[in-house]
Design an enzyme around this catalytic site. Structure first.
Site, mmCIF file in Angstrom:
data_model
loop_
_atom_site.group_PDB
_atom_site.id
_atom_site.type_symbol
_atom_site.label_atom_id
_atom_site.label_comp_id
_atom_site.label_asym_id
_atom_site.label_seq_id
_atom_site.Cartn_x
_atom_site.Cartn_y
_atom_site.Cartn_z
ATOM 1 N N GLY A 1 6.933 -11.082 -34.985
ATOM 2 C CA GLY A 1 5.773 -11.958 -35.126
ATOM 3 C C GLY A 1 4.783 -11.576 -36.207
ATOM 4 C CD GLU B 1 12.704 -7.996 -30.322
ATOM 5 O OE1 GLU B 1 12.159 -9.122 -30.330
ATOM 6 O OE2 GLU B 1 13.325 -7.561 -29.343
ATOM 7 N NE ARG C 1 6.723 -16.166 -39.428
ATOM 8 C CZ ARG C 1 7.043 -17.437 -39.196
ATOM 9 N NH1 ARG C 1 7.140 -18.280 -40.206
ATOM 10 N NH2 ARG C 1 7.239 -17.874 -37.966
ATOM 11 N NE ARG D 1 8.886 -21.843 -41.320
ATOM 12 C CZ ARG D 1 7.616 -21.745 -41.581
ATOM 13 N NH1 ARG D 1 7.174 -22.026 -42.800
ATOM 14 N NH2 ARG D 1 6.757 -21.362 -40.676
ATOM 15 C CE1 TYR E 1 8.313 -24.911 -35.756
ATOM 16 C CE2 TYR E 1 9.027 -24.197 -37.928
ATOM 17 C CZ TYR E 1 9.231 -24.282 -36.568
ATOM 18 O OH TYR E 1 10.360 -23.730 -36.036
ATOM 19 C CB CYS F 1 17.132 -42.110 -45.001
ATOM 20 S SG CYS F 1 18.116 -42.354 -46.458
ATOM 21 C CD GLU F 2 14.226 -38.617 -40.086
ATOM 22 O OE1 GLU F 2 13.062 -38.605 -39.620
ATOM 23 O OE2 GLU F 2 15.235 -38.386 -39.421
ATOM 24 C CE1 TYR G 1 12.894 -17.547 -37.440
ATOM 25 C CE2 TYR G 1 10.954 -16.803 -38.632
ATOM 26 C CZ TYR G 1 11.863 -16.642 -37.613
ATOM 27 O OH TYR G 1 11.749 -15.574 -36.764
HETATM 28 N N1 LLP Z 1 11.765 -11.422 -31.320
HETATM 29 C C1 LLP Z 1 11.823 -12.543 -30.572
HETATM 30 C C2 LLP Z 1 12.121 -12.416 -29.132
HETATM 31 C C3 LLP Z 1 11.604 -13.794 -31.158
HETATM 32 O O1 LLP Z 1 11.649 -14.894 -30.411
HETATM 33 C C4 LLP Z 1 11.313 -13.878 -32.544
HETATM 34 C C5 LLP Z 1 11.096 -15.160 -33.185
HETATM 35 C C6 LLP Z 1 11.283 -12.678 -33.286
HETATM 36 C C7 LLP Z 1 11.505 -11.476 -32.633
HETATM 37 C C8 LLP Z 1 11.008 -12.643 -34.756
HETATM 38 O O2 LLP Z 1 9.745 -13.102 -35.073
HETATM 39 P P1 LLP Z 1 9.216 -12.966 -36.586
HETATM 40 O O3 LLP Z 1 9.019 -11.513 -36.862
HETATM 41 O O4 LLP Z 1 10.229 -13.582 -37.473
HETATM 42 O O5 LLP Z 1 7.950 -13.720 -36.597
HETATM 43 N N2 LLP Z 1 11.235 -21.235 -36.782
HETATM 44 C C9 LLP Z 1 9.868 -20.787 -36.708
HETATM 45 C C10 LLP Z 1 9.750 -19.380 -36.147
HETATM 46 C C11 LLP Z 1 10.389 -19.204 -34.799
HETATM 47 C C12 LLP Z 1 10.308 -17.798 -34.292
HETATM 48 C C13 LLP Z 1 11.137 -17.612 -33.100
HETATM 49 N N3 LLP Z 1 11.163 -16.286 -32.571
HETATM 50 C C14 LLP Z 1 9.251 -20.911 -38.074
HETATM 51 O O6 LLP Z 1 9.904 -21.402 -38.990
HETATM 52 O O7 LLP Z 1 8.081 -20.589 -38.255
#
Ligand code: LLP
Length: 409
Positions: A222, A256, A259, A295, A299, A338-339, A367
């Site tokens: 996150g 974890e 991004r 994205r 979002y 087409c959207e 992503y």
């Molecule tokens: N761990 C878990 C349990 C997760 O659900 C996620 C992301 C991560 C780690 C990694 O999070 P990061 O470090 O990448 O923020 N598609 C969306 C983001 C969805 C994130 C889902 N879970 C976007 O494009 O912003």
């Protein structure tokens, strides 16, 4: 970029190995005092070559499906450094993970835990698990990517967590010795982590007092990435507040990140097909669409966009574009799908561009490709990895035959 576009065509995802590793190293260095296991979140950018480079740098993997586990193993991932999360793991996926001898199952519900116990017993296996708790903090991010509030589908709340341990925490087939958290993505402030970790540490103290040997805390991913400017704290800023909470606690720490490692290591390279004016609006129609990068549509996410070779006077190396600069025009950058939702940017001040010009869509490494679809029967774009002054196609552009391949079984 122009050479890559010439040789591999557009649209194309282009990643920088140096940036990828730079971001990985920044997280590793910031948290080094805790000697954490860094489990790169495969879902953010899953190409096996990207995973392999990170594995060579010491990374483990966070996976959320059998497919991601398959990738982690294909990338040479150390099974002991693989964590498996997800609210809906199937029996096949669980068995696959037991057989792969992964490090931790991150458990999202009692029902899942019961099932894991049954499946592990059947295989005479003893696996390690962490219970995903939902600390009920607000990560202040988009509602689709907010996971740490009580009303989302993720994890079990803190009161229930104690009951889960009391009921299932003392048996051998699933050794429940960890706690997992993931509050959302992106979380551009550190406070929600602090709040979530403090609540979780209180739970760990209670569980230990009850006799449970909790030895692992996975704080999830996150961490933010800079899409606009410098809205995301660097890894050290997160670490500054998180490390003091966790030092000396006798906990193995797992991170974890996805991004924060991959997002700014990649761009989507696209080419202007047409310009068009409709009513008061100017449109730049490019050859990448919502199927390539969803994205913005999903979002309303912001991706900085700039021509690869801007016209004279519009050179910029940062995102601090002076929006009042004469010559910039307000435009919508849209794709061929087409959207009406098929846009990459709305109301954006951009330099003059013409048919054939190359455009970079920034911060698309995370992503991006992983969320691409074949909507409108558009083959997926290639992925290219730049290392030094070389580049290599790490996934080829799909063909029309690829589109039909699975339909002709
Ligand atoms: N761990 C878990 C349990 C997760 O659900 C996620 C992301 C991560 C780690 C990694 O999070 P990061 O470090 O990448 O923020 N598609 C969306 C983001 C969805 C994130 C889902 N879970 C976007 O494009 O912003």
């Amino acid at each position: 970029m122009a050479r890559i576009a010439e040789e591999v065509g557009t649209p194309a995802y282009v990643y920088s190995a140096a940036t990828l590793l730079h971001h990985y190293d920044a997280v590793a260095a910031a948290f080094s005092e805790l000697d954490p296991i860094i489990c790169y979140s495969i879902k953010s950018c899953a190409n096996v070559h990207v995973c392999r480079r990170l594995r060579e740098q010491g990374s483990g993997f966070d996976v959320v499906s059998g497919g991601e586990l398959y990738r982690a193993v294909a990338a040479g991932g150390d099974p002991a450094k693989i964590v498996f999360a997800g609210v809906g793991k199937t029996d096949e996926e669980i068995n696959q993970a037991i057989d792969a001898r992964i490090g931790w199952f991150n458990i999202e519900s009692e029902a899942e835990l019961e099932n894991l116990i049954a499946l592990a017993r059947r295989r005479n296996a003893s696996v390690r698990a962490a219970l995903r708790v939902n600390p009920d903090v607000d990560p202040k991010t988009h509602r689709y990517t907010s996971t740490g509030k009580k009303e989302t589908k993720f994890g079990v709340d803190l009161e229930r967590a104690r009951r889960v341990f009391n009921q299932y925490g003392r048996q051998d087939s699933v050794r429940l010795t960890g706690i997992h958290l993931h509050i959302g993505s992106p979380v551009n402030t550190v406070e929600p982590y602090v709040a979530a970790i403090e609540k979780t540490l209180a739970l760990i103290d209670e569980l230990r007092a009850d006799g449970f040997a909790i030895d692992t805390l996975d704080i999830g991913g996150g961490f933010g990435a800079n899409y606009k400017g410098s809205e995301a704290p660097p890894a050290v800023k997160y670490a500054e507040q998180i490390v003091p909470l966790l030092r000396g606690r006798g906990l193995r720490i797992i991170l974890e990140p996805g991004r924060s490692i991959a997002a700014n290591a990649g761009i989507l390279l696209t080419r202007v097909l047409y310009r068009k004016t409709s009513g008061e609006r100017d449109f730049l129609i490019v050859d990448a669409g919502m199927n390539d990068l969803i994205r913005p549509a999903l979002y309303e996410a912001y991706h900085f966009i700039w021509p690869v070779r801007p016209a004279e006077g519009f050179v910029t190396n940062d995102r601090g574009v002076d929006l009042n600069r004469p010559g910039l025009r307000l435009m919508d950058v849209v794709g061929p799908v087409c959207e009406s939702g098929d846009f990459l940017a709305k109301d954006r001040m951009l330099p003059p561009m013409d048919r054939g010009d190359l455009v970079a869509v920034f911060t698309a490494g995370a992503y991006g490709f992983v969320m691409a679809s074949h909507y409108n029967s558009r083959p997926n774009p290639p992925e290219v990895l730049v290392e030094g002054d070389q580049y290599r196609v790490i996934r080829r552009r799909e063909t029309y035959d690829d589109l039909l391949a699975a339909e002709l079984l």
